[in-house]
Design a protein around this motif. Structure first.
Motif, mmCIF file in Angstrom:
data_model
loop_
_atom_site.group_PDB
_atom_site.id
_atom_site.type_symbol
_atom_site.label_atom_id
_atom_site.label_comp_id
_atom_site.label_asym_id
_atom_site.label_seq_id
_atom_site.Cartn_x
_atom_site.Cartn_y
_atom_site.Cartn_z
ATOM 1 N N MET A 52 0.830 -1.205 0.000
ATOM 2 C CA MET A 52 0.000 0.000 0.000
ATOM 3 C C MET A 52 0.865 1.254 0.000
ATOM 4 S SD MET A 52 -2.872 1.319 2.732
ATOM 5 C CE MET A 52 -4.240 0.416 2.010
ATOM 6 N N SER A 54 1.033 3.843 -3.186
ATOM 7 C CA SER A 54 0.686 5.250 -2.989
ATOM 8 C C SER A 54 1.815 6.162 -3.446
ATOM 9 C CB SER A 54 0.373 5.514 -1.510
ATOM 10 O OG SER A 54 -0.745 4.775 -1.078
ATOM 11 N N ILE A 97 -6.190 8.102 -2.445
ATOM 12 C CA ILE A 97 -7.068 7.446 -1.475
ATOM 13 C C ILE A 97 -8.178 6.687 -2.195
ATOM 14 C CG2 ILE A 97 -8.794 7.855 0.332
ATOM 15 C CD1 ILE A 97 -7.078 10.165 1.292
ATOM 16 N N GLY A 105 -7.089 2.927 -2.130
ATOM 17 C CA GLY A 105 -7.943 2.426 -1.055
ATOM 18 C C GLY A 105 -9.015 1.474 -1.529
ATOM 19 N N THR A 119 -8.210 -2.319 0.059
ATOM 20 C CA THR A 119 -8.849 -2.501 1.370
ATOM 21 C C THR A 119 -9.253 -3.949 1.621
ATOM 22 O OG1 THR A 119 -9.638 -0.215 1.458
ATOM 23 C CG2 THR A 119 -10.775 -1.829 2.837
ATOM 24 N N LEU A 158 -3.446 4.254 5.023
ATOM 25 C CA LEU A 158 -3.809 4.842 3.738
ATOM 26 C C LEU A 158 -3.776 6.362 3.818
ATOM 27 C CD1 LEU A 158 -4.873 4.601 0.825
ATOM 28 C CD2 LEU A 158 -7.186 4.477 1.782
ATOM 29 N N SER A 214 0.008 7.434 3.933
ATOM 30 C CA SER A 214 0.757 7.107 2.716
ATOM 31 C C SER A 214 0.197 7.821 1.490
ATOM 32 C CB SER A 214 0.776 5.590 2.486
ATOM 33 O OG SER A 214 -0.527 5.070 2.351
ATOM 34 N N SER A 215 -1.103 8.135 1.478
ATOM 35 C CA SER A 215 -1.675 8.848 0.330
ATOM 36 C C SER A 215 -1.062 10.232 0.175
ATOM 37 C CB SER A 215 -3.190 8.969 0.481
ATOM 38 O OG SER A 215 -3.530 9.830 1.559
ATOM 39 N N SER A 235 -10.240 8.579 4.083
ATOM 40 C CA SER A 235 -9.721 7.215 4.112
ATOM 41 C C SER A 235 -10.700 6.272 4.804
ATOM 42 C CB SER A 235 -8.365 7.174 4.833
ATOM 43 O OG SER A 235 -7.402 7.922 4.147
ATOM 44 N N CYS A 281 -12.390 3.033 3.151
ATOM 45 C CA CYS A 281 -12.093 1.728 3.772
ATOM 46 C C CYS A 281 -13.272 1.170 4.571
ATOM 47 C CB CYS A 281 -10.879 1.849 4.696
ATOM 48 S SG CYS A 281 -9.355 2.315 3.858
#
Length: 427
Positions: free
Chosen positions: A95, A99, A113, A117, A121, A138, A141-142, A380, A384
């Motif tokens: 992930m 990203s 995202i 995501g 997910t 997420l 890291s996004s 996020s 998710c």
């Protein structure tokens, strides 16, 4: 003092849920009344500030992000990264890496995202990751899309502070690499302690070679964009046009996933996002003009220099204010209003404006995932399908043990952000 109250008013309006653009309009109305400003002249100056070639890159990079989302480019990136990120914490690593690659093309956190995501997910849940932890990872890291060039946030910073866009792009590469390593190591540390990562039967899978071949067109995009910018082939503005055309070619002619409906939706979404940002920029330019005329930045510099006992304490105060502002405002607001306001403070304490660009980007990573507003974390959680309360604790862990140390290292080790711009002769 009235100028500082305007900043608090902006945070308050945004905190109560007023749309960002209209929050800026409310603050502008307050300042024009308090300082008895000629609005006609101010509006003309605002439109002149928008007359910048650099800003042409803004809608093009935004469009690139949406085209990647609808053209199957993001899914190929995830498939490829998922095959190379093996071992302990492999899916979490996938992930983070996905990203970062996505951010190196689109420059936006929102598109990352929505794309990464929605794809990752369910596989993460199947492997035992709690949804709250997925949303937190997420969310952080996004925002690599803000740190890894090209970055829309850095374009805005360069415009409002009159710095080189390419230099601001390069300044965030070092902090981005440090954040990637930190996120991967922290996630690996948590596996087996905070949760268990399970192996699952994935059935028939495509061979690594086949997955790599499919991903090559998508993976070539960041190489073309960044190589072109730093190789002197084209400017950042021209790179935005190349990125949009390349995304159209890859998604339309190679992956063939576009339909007229999805293509039209991408264009409309990009236009809506661009319109909102341009409106915010117009109001922010006018607000900044009033504050500059009333010497608010100079007064703020003197106040912090009086409070701070040393340059280190002054830098820490600015870092704290940026984080608090980021927790109450979105990244665009922090970049176009708060950052220029504190730039004289940083320069007075020996910080290069390009170095400050990297500090602002790191502060956005923290603020956008910090309560009470936490816009990135909320988005996020929505993607998710995780309760926000389940994501707050994991997000704070990532902030305190990864993002905050990266920001402090960036602040007090200038070479991390200035070495690459100097190496390419950008400053």
């Amino acid at each position: 003092m009235l100028g500082l109250f305007a900043l608090l008013l902006l945070m308050l309006l945004m905190a109560i849920g007023l749309p960002v653009a209209w929050s800026f309009a409310g603050v502008l109305a307050y300042l024009t009344i308090v300082y008895d400003v000629n609005l006609n002249t101010l509006m003309l100056q605002g439109f002149r500030s928008l007359n910048s070639v650099v800003l042409v890159a803004l809608p093009l990079f935004i469009l690139t992000g949406y085209l990647m989302q609808s053209g199957g480019i993001a899914r190929r990136i995830v498939d490829f990264v998922g095959r190379i990120a093996t071992g302990r914490g492999g899916m979490g690593t996938a992930m983070v890496l996905a990203s970062s690659i996505f951010g190196a093309i689109s420059g936006t956190a929102t598109a990352a995202i929505a794309s990464i995501g929605s794809i990752m997910t369910d596989p993460l849940v199947q492997r035992g990751y709690p949804r709250g932890r997925i949303a937190a990872l997420l969310g952080i890291s996004s925002l690599l899309g803000i740190l890894i060039p090209p970055s829309i946030t850095m374009i805005l910073f360069a415009v409002v502070t009159r710095q080189s866009v390419a230099a601001c792009f390069a300044a965030t590469i070092g902090p981005a690499a440090l954040l990637i390593v930190g996120l991967i190591l922290y996630n690996r540390f948590l596996v087996g302690r905070a949760f268990e990562e399970r192996d699952i039967d994935v059935g028939e899978r495509e061979g690594f070679g086949r997955v790599t071949v499919k991903a090559l067109p998508a993976l070539s995009l960041p190489l073309i964009i960044l190589g072109g910018i730093y190789g002197g082939v084209f400017t950042p503005t021209e790179a935005a046009a190349v990125a949009a055309v390349a995304a159209l070619i890859v998604g339309g002619l190679i992956y063939r996933e576009y339909t007229w409906r999805t293509l039209g939706r991408s264009v409309v979404q990009a236009a809506e996002t661009t319109g909102s940002i341009i409106l915010i920029l117009l109001f922010s330019f006018m607000i900044s003009r009033i504050m500059a005329f009333e010497r608010v930045p100079q007064d703020l510099t003197e106040a912090i220099q009086t409070i701070a006992s040393s340059p280190i304490s002054a830098l820490l105060i600015v870092n704290l204010v940026l984080i608090i502002a980021g927790a109450l405002m979105d990244d665009i607001s922090v970049t176009v209003v708060v950052a220029p306001l504190f730039l004289p403070v940083m320069v007075a304490n020996g910080v290069d404006p390009v170095h400050f660009a990297a500090i602002v980007a790191c502060s956005v990573v923290i603020g956008a995932n910090s309560p009470p507003v936490a816009p990135t974390l909320f988005l996020s959680c929505k993607i998710c399908r995780a309760p926000i309360l389940a994501a707050v604790a994991p997000a704070l862990g990532l902030i305190f043990f990864v993002a905050l140390p990266v920001m402090l290292v960036t602040t007090f080790w200038p070479a991390l952000s200035l070495a690459i711009p100097r190496a390419f002769g950008l400053m």
